[in-house]
Write a protein that holds these residues in place. Structure first.
Motif, PDB file in Angstrom:
ATOM      1  N   THR A 173      36.411  21.564  53.868  1.00 33.58           N
ATOM      2  CA  THR A 173      36.722  22.917  54.308  1.00 33.58           C
ATOM      3  C   THR A 173      36.689  23.883  53.129  1.00 33.58           C
ATOM      4  OG1 THR A 173      39.115  22.804  53.944  1.00 33.58           O
ATOM      5  CG2 THR A 173      38.279  21.956  56.063  1.00 33.58           C
ATOM      6  N   ILE A 174      36.675  25.184  53.450  1.00 28.71           N
ATOM      7  CA  ILE A 174      36.750  26.222  52.423  1.00 28.71           C
ATOM      8  C   ILE A 174      38.066  26.110  51.660  1.00 28.71           C
ATOM      9  CG2 ILE A 174      36.946  28.719  52.061  1.00 28.71           C
ATOM     10  CD1 ILE A 174      34.960  29.097  54.356  1.00 28.71           C
ATOM     11  N   ALA A 175      39.156  25.893  52.383  1.00 26.43           N
ATOM     12  CA  ALA A 175      40.469  25.784  51.741  1.00 26.43           C
ATOM     13  C   ALA A 175      40.512  24.632  50.745  1.00 26.43           C
ATOM     14  CB  ALA A 175      41.556  25.606  52.803  1.00 26.43           C
ATOM     15  N   ASP A 176      39.870  23.520  51.058  1.00 27.80           N
ATOM     16  CA  ASP A 176      39.854  22.381  50.138  1.00 27.80           C
ATOM     17  C   ASP A 176      39.225  22.763  48.803  1.00 27.80           C
ATOM     18  OD1 ASP A 176      41.044  20.576  51.930  1.00 27.80           O
ATOM     19  OD2 ASP A 176      39.116  20.123  52.867  1.00 27.80           O
ATOM     20  N   ALA A 177      38.099  23.476  48.854  1.00 26.32           N
ATOM     21  CA  ALA A 177      37.418  23.873  47.623  1.00 26.32           C
ATOM     22  C   ALA A 177      38.244  24.875  46.826  1.00 26.32           C
ATOM     23  CB  ALA A 177      36.046  24.462  47.962  1.00 26.32           C
ATOM     24  N   VAL A 178      38.807  25.872  47.500  1.00 34.23           N
ATOM     25  CA  VAL A 178      39.606  26.891  46.812  1.00 34.23           C
ATOM     26  C   VAL A 178      40.853  26.271  46.197  1.00 34.23           C
ATOM     27  CG1 VAL A 178      40.956  29.000  47.120  1.00 34.23           C
ATOM     28  CG2 VAL A 178      38.739  28.767  48.250  1.00 34.23           C
ATOM     29  N   ASN A 179      41.512  25.394  46.928  1.00 36.45           N
ATOM     30  CA  ASN A 179      42.728  24.759  46.415  1.00 36.45           C
ATOM     31  C   ASN A 179      42.450  23.943  45.156  1.00 36.45           C
ATOM     32  OD1 ASN A 179      44.332  25.835  48.433  1.00 36.45           O
ATOM     33  ND2 ASN A 179      44.140  24.042  49.768  1.00 36.45           N
ATOM     34  N   LEU A 180      41.283  23.326  45.092  1.00 34.11           N
ATOM     35  CA  LEU A 180      40.960  22.529  43.912  1.00 34.11           C
ATOM     36  C   LEU A 180      40.844  23.413  42.675  1.00 34.11           C
ATOM     37  CD1 LEU A 180      40.045  19.694  42.729  1.00 34.11           C
ATOM     38  CD2 LEU A 180      37.751  20.679  42.849  1.00 34.11           C
ATOM     39  N   CYS A 220      41.856  26.515  42.192  1.00 33.44           N
ATOM     40  CA  CYS A 220      42.970  27.447  41.959  1.00 33.44           C
ATOM     41  C   CYS A 220      44.308  26.757  41.749  1.00 33.44           C
ATOM     42  CB  CYS A 220      43.119  28.412  43.137  1.00 33.44           C
ATOM     43  SG  CYS A 220      41.733  29.533  43.363  1.00 33.44           S
ATOM     44  N   GLY A 221      44.421  25.472  42.057  1.00 33.04           N
ATOM     45  CA  GLY A 221      45.714  24.824  42.021  1.00 33.04           C
ATOM     46  C   GLY A 221      46.637  25.370  43.087  1.00 33.04           C
ATOM     47  N   SER A 222      46.095  25.708  44.245  1.00 32.27           N
ATOM     48  CA  SER A 222      46.851  26.342  45.335  1.00 32.27           C
ATOM     49  C   SER A 222      46.968  25.395  46.524  1.00 32.27           C
ATOM     50  CB  SER A 222      46.168  27.644  45.754  1.00 32.27           C
ATOM     51  OG  SER A 222      44.786  27.432  46.003  1.00 32.27           O
ATOM     52  N   ASP A 223      47.617  25.867  47.587  1.00 29.16           N
ATOM     53  CA  ASP A 223      47.798  25.020  48.767  1.00 29.16           C
ATOM     54  C   ASP A 223      47.516  25.811  50.050  1.00 29.16           C
ATOM     55  OD1 ASP A 223      49.979  26.680  48.690  1.00 29.16           O
ATOM     56  OD2 ASP A 223      51.480  25.085  48.785  1.00 29.16           O
ATOM     57  N   TYR A 224      46.435  26.571  50.054  1.00 29.90           N
ATOM     58  CA  TYR A 224      46.055  27.300  51.252  1.00 29.90           C
ATOM     59  C   TYR A 224      45.725  26.331  52.389  1.00 29.90           C
ATOM     60  CZ  TYR A 224      45.469  31.285  48.073  1.00 29.90           C
ATOM     61  OH  TYR A 224      45.671  32.277  47.145  1.00 29.90           O
ATOM     62  N   LYS A 225      45.954  26.783  53.613  1.00 30.77           N
ATOM     63  CA  LYS A 225      45.689  25.946  54.786  1.00 30.77           C
ATOM     64  C   LYS A 225      44.308  26.201  55.379  1.00 30.77           C
ATOM     65  CE  LYS A 225      49.775  24.254  54.364  1.00 30.77           C
ATOM     66  NZ  LYS A 225      49.913  22.902  53.736  1.00 30.77           N
ATOM     67  N   ALA A 226      43.908  27.474  55.424  1.00 31.95           N
ATOM     68  CA  ALA A 226      42.614  27.803  56.018  1.00 31.95           C
ATOM     69  C   ALA A 226      42.226  29.219  55.644  1.00 31.95           C
ATOM     70  CB  ALA A 226      42.668  27.658  57.535  1.00 31.95           C
ATOM     71  N   PHE A 227      40.925  29.515  55.768  1.00 31.97           N
ATOM     72  CA  PHE A 227      40.399  30.856  55.538  1.00 31.97           C
ATOM     73  C   PHE A 227      39.432  31.197  56.653  1.00 31.97           C
ATOM     74  CE2 PHE A 227      41.424  29.462  51.181  1.00 31.97           C
ATOM     75  CZ  PHE A 227      42.179  30.546  50.745  1.00 31.97           C
ATOM     76  N   GLN A 228      39.403  32.462  57.053  1.00 30.85           N
ATOM     77  CA  GLN A 228      38.469  32.919  58.065  1.00 30.85           C
ATOM     78  C   GLN A 228      37.218  33.532  57.435  1.00 30.85           C
ATOM     79  OE1 GLN A 228      38.958  32.340  61.333  1.00 30.85           O
ATOM     80  NE2 GLN A 228      40.826  31.279  60.683  1.00 30.85           N
ATOM     81  N   SER A 229      37.368  34.125  56.253  1.00 31.76           N
ATOM     82  CA  SER A 229      36.246  34.784  55.592  1.00 31.76           C
ATOM     83  C   SER A 229      35.501  33.799  54.703  1.00 31.76           C
ATOM     84  CB  SER A 229      36.759  35.957  54.753  1.00 31.76           C
ATOM     85  OG  SER A 229      35.705  36.575  54.053  1.00 31.76           O
ATOM     86  N   PRO A 265      40.568  34.897  46.343  1.00 32.79           N
ATOM     87  CA  PRO A 265      41.838  34.249  46.696  1.00 32.79           C
ATOM     88  C   PRO A 265      42.984  34.836  45.872  1.00 32.79           C
ATOM     89  CG  PRO A 265      40.120  32.626  46.242  1.00 32.79           C
ATOM     90  CD  PRO A 265      39.596  33.938  45.787  1.00 32.79           C
ATOM     91  N   LYS A 266      44.129  35.024  46.498  1.00 30.77           N
ATOM     92  CA  LYS A 266      45.285  35.562  45.781  1.00 30.77           C
ATOM     93  C   LYS A 266      45.639  34.701  44.576  1.00 30.77           C
ATOM     94  CE  LYS A 266      47.439  37.879  49.732  1.00 30.77           C
ATOM     95  NZ  LYS A 266      48.642  37.941  50.624  1.00 30.77           N
ATOM     96  N   ALA A 267      45.461  33.395  44.716  1.00 32.63           N
ATOM     97  CA  ALA A 267      45.801  32.492  43.616  1.00 32.63           C
ATOM     98  C   ALA A 267      44.846  32.610  42.442  1.00 32.63           C
ATOM     99  CB  ALA A 267      45.817  31.046  44.125  1.00 32.63           C
TER     100      ALA A 267
END
Length: 297
Positions: A165-172, A174-183, A188-190
């Protein structure tokens, strides 16, 4: 996907090519080394910009096995025209980057068998030499992206791994824990505490053969280093904005596993529009991006 599933899928890609199927499976079974990874239909980019496919390729030692036979060569011509995926382009190798072992299947049964045996001996010898020199990386089967990156400090284009998912890539990154993204294009805020507005993440549906269209947008991966973007429903595109840099992940189906994932294709920067003014153009400015383990706040 475990090794058995991978082997079934990659070795069955030759099922409509009798000679190639016989040689590929004979070489693999006689080799009998389960730490060696086989790849079928490996893409090769030649100096004149045309592409062809290696029948059987062993990436750990950069050796390919090619079947030589008149009818088989006719089949190869059809293969060249088959639709490439993003993963094909990312995995492609250049002319001169591998050693080819040719097996002439137009010869007698005995001669073909001897050539297969000699091929297997060569591959096994190269693997053993690589192991002695501590250059060999054993094939361990499929890995999750979390396992793959657990001791790495950067993500690179050469990483043969995808994100569900998009969230998986961003979390890696950024060191974040987002659940999902629509865009599919945003900051990312992180990421802001780390880089401000310098980078956006971009998850386009890219194509290689002019077929991927989403809401009229046709995003073409020209090669590993250039992307063109245009909309089929409009003749107007916006001007180039300064510092439009994008950490880019392309969505594509793996040609072997058939899994649909996001693959890192590099950091791209918007450059001048095409000469006709109808296409946005991007060039790759980096093939790596750092992984930030600590959670950004």
């Amino acid at each position: 996907m475990d090794k058995l599933d991978y082997l079934i899928r990659t070795l069955s890609r030759t099922k409509r090519k009798d000679y190639e199927n016989y040689v590929v499976n004979a070489v693999w079974n006689r080799l009998d080394m389960d730490d060696v990874k086989p790849v079928t239909q490996q893409v090769v980019l030649w100096n004149d910009d045309h592409r062809s496919f290696i029948d059987l390729f062993f990436p750990q030692i950069m050796i390919g096995v090619e079947c030589d036979e008149s009818y088989h060569e006719l089949q190869r011509g059809h293969d060249i025209d088959r639709e490439l995926t993003i993963v094909d382009v990312l995995r492609q190798i250049g002319e001169g980057e591998y050693r080819a072992i040719h097996i002439d299947v137009s010869k007698s049964y005995e001669d073909v068998e001897n050539e297969i045996d000699d091929c297997v001996k060569t591959i096994r010898r190269e693997v053993e030499n690589s192991k002695k020199q501590n250059d060999f990386k054993p094939w361990v089967g499929a890995q999750t992206y979390k396992r793959f990156y657990e001791d790495r400090d950067a993500i690179t284009v050469s990483d043969d791994i995808g994100f569900p998912t998009i969230a998986d890539a961003v979390n890696l990154i950024c060191g974040s824990d987002y659940k999902a993204f629509q865009s599919t294009w945003f900051i990312p805020k992180a990421l802001r505490p780390l880089y401000g507005d310098r980078y956006r993440v971009w998850f386009p549906k890219l194509a290689v053969n002019h077929k991927a269209v989403s809401k009229g947008w046709n995003n073409q991966l020209i090669d590993k280093s250039h992307i063109e973007e245009y909309n089929e429903n409009t003749n107007v595109i916006d001007d180039v904005k300064p510092n439009d840099m994008r950490i880019t992940f392309a969505k594509s189906i793996d040609p072997i596993t058939r899994v649909n994932e996001y693959r890192f294709v590099g950091v791209f920067r918007r450059v001048e529009n095409s000469a006709d003014g109808l296409r946005k153009q991007y060039e790759r400015i980096a093939d790596t991006f750092p992984i930030h383990r600590g959670k950004a706040s």
